[in-house]
Design a protein around this motif. Structure first.
Motif, PDB file in Angstrom:
ATOM      1  N   TRP A  42       0.864  -1.211  -0.048  1.00 38.34           N
ATOM      2  CA  TRP A  42       0.013  -0.222  -0.100  1.00 38.34           C
ATOM      3  C   TRP A  42       0.839   1.459  -0.065  1.00 38.34           C
ATOM      4  CZ3 TRP A  42      -0.492   4.145   2.984  1.00 38.34           C
ATOM      5  CH2 TRP A  42      -1.421   4.975   2.860  1.00 38.34           C
ATOM      6  N   GLN A  45       0.590   7.095  -2.699  1.00 40.09           N
ATOM      7  CA  GLN A  45       0.543   7.625  -4.159  1.00 40.09           C
ATOM      8  C   GLN A  45      -0.522   6.707  -5.045  1.00 40.09           C
ATOM      9  OE1 GLN A  45       3.350   6.741  -2.150  1.00 40.09           O
ATOM     10  NE2 GLN A  45       4.010   8.926  -2.094  1.00 40.09           N
ATOM     11  N   CYS A  47      -3.376   5.491  -3.967  1.00 33.41           N
ATOM     12  CA  CYS A  47      -4.572   5.429  -3.542  1.00 33.41           C
ATOM     13  C   CYS A  47      -5.620   6.261  -4.043  1.00 33.41           C
ATOM     14  CB  CYS A  47      -4.605   5.923  -2.105  1.00 33.41           C
ATOM     15  SG  CYS A  47      -3.805   4.640  -0.982  1.00 33.41           S
ATOM     16  N   THR A  48      -6.919   6.151  -3.775  1.00 33.19           N
ATOM     17  CA  THR A  48      -7.919   6.877  -4.393  1.00 33.19           C
ATOM     18  C   THR A  48      -8.733   7.669  -2.971  1.00 33.19           C
ATOM     19  OG1 THR A  48     -10.117   7.041  -5.772  1.00 33.19           O
ATOM     20  CG2 THR A  48      -9.488   5.075  -4.144  1.00 33.19           C
ATOM     21  N   VAL A  49      -9.777   8.098  -3.049  1.00 31.21           N
ATOM     22  CA  VAL A  49     -10.314   8.836  -1.914  1.00 31.21           C
ATOM     23  C   VAL A  49     -10.218   7.942  -0.434  1.00 31.21           C
ATOM     24  CG1 VAL A  49     -12.542   9.724  -1.026  1.00 31.21           C
ATOM     25  CG2 VAL A  49     -11.662  10.102  -3.378  1.00 31.21           C
ATOM     26  N   HIS A  54      -6.153   2.080  -4.829  1.00 29.15           N
ATOM     27  CA  HIS A  54      -6.955   2.235  -6.128  1.00 29.15           C
ATOM     28  C   HIS A  54      -7.040   0.893  -6.935  1.00 29.15           C
ATOM     29  CE1 HIS A  54      -7.820   3.530 -10.309  1.00 29.15           C
ATOM     30  NE2 HIS A  54      -8.239   4.896  -9.827  1.00 29.15           N
ATOM     31  N   PRO A  92     -11.947  -3.075   0.588  1.00 29.65           N
ATOM     32  CA  PRO A  92     -10.971  -2.096   0.490  1.00 29.65           C
ATOM     33  C   PRO A  92      -9.700  -2.380   1.072  1.00 29.65           C
ATOM     34  CG  PRO A  92     -12.532  -1.256   2.156  1.00 29.65           C
ATOM     35  CD  PRO A  92     -12.768  -2.518   1.467  1.00 29.65           C
ATOM     36  N   THR A  94      -6.486  -0.483   2.786  1.00 28.22           N
ATOM     37  CA  THR A  94      -6.037   0.939   3.407  1.00 28.22           C
ATOM     38  C   THR A  94      -4.906   0.763   4.041  1.00 28.22           C
ATOM     39  OG1 THR A  94      -7.417   0.183   5.536  1.00 28.22           O
ATOM     40  CG2 THR A  94      -8.528   1.586   3.644  1.00 28.22           C
TER      41      THR A  94
END
Length: 145
Positions: A42, A45, A47-49, A54, A92, A94
């Motif tokens: 992870w 850079q 990632c999304t919201v 992503h 997801p 995270t």
């Protein structure tokens, strides 16, 4: 990616042959005709919201590990390229790493179909990809001359 030698390339060389995968941080841990494993850390850079990894990064991991699996199932002198890919995102990511395990579903003279499971550090299924790779060039020993 082309298979031209019977020897097994070092795993780092396989990743280096896929510059996009290398730039994302994809690592290979094990590679053979029956199973390929790899992972992706992870990073903010990728990632999304909300700090969620992503989906494109997950798909890139699955596609890269799956392509290596297809590569190990090619006849001498053949190359491969993805012609179709479908991913189900199940939860997801995270933090930590995503771990990919690719296995061949079908190995034919024209197409190789690979299934890749994506799991988080707690071994929960976060995604599942089925991809089709075309066999470009080369001949299987059972092919007619």
């Amino acid at each position: 990616m082309a298979s031209s030698e019977p020897s097994v390339p070092p795993l780092a060389d396989l990743v280096a042959a896929m510059p996009f995968a290398a730039s994302l941080g994809v690592e290979l841990h094990e590679a053979g005709a029956d199973r390929v494993t790899g992972s992706l850390p992870w990073s903010p850079q990728a990632c999304t919201v909300g700090g969620v990894l992503h989906g494109g990064a997950l798909m890139a991991l699955a596609d890269s590990v799956g392509a290596v699996c297809a590569f190990f199932n090619l006849p001498p002198g053949a190359g491969t390229s993805t012609v179709e890919s479908k991913t189900n995102f199940l939860r997801p990511v995270t933090g930590g790493r995503v771990h990919a395990t690719a296995r061949p579903l079908h190995v034919g003279g024209t197409l190789v179909v690979v299934q890749t499971e994506l799991r988080d550090d707690e071994e929960r299924l976060v995604g599942h990809t089925t991809q089709t790779q075309i066999v470009r060039g080369g001949r299987r020993s059972t092919d007619a001359p």
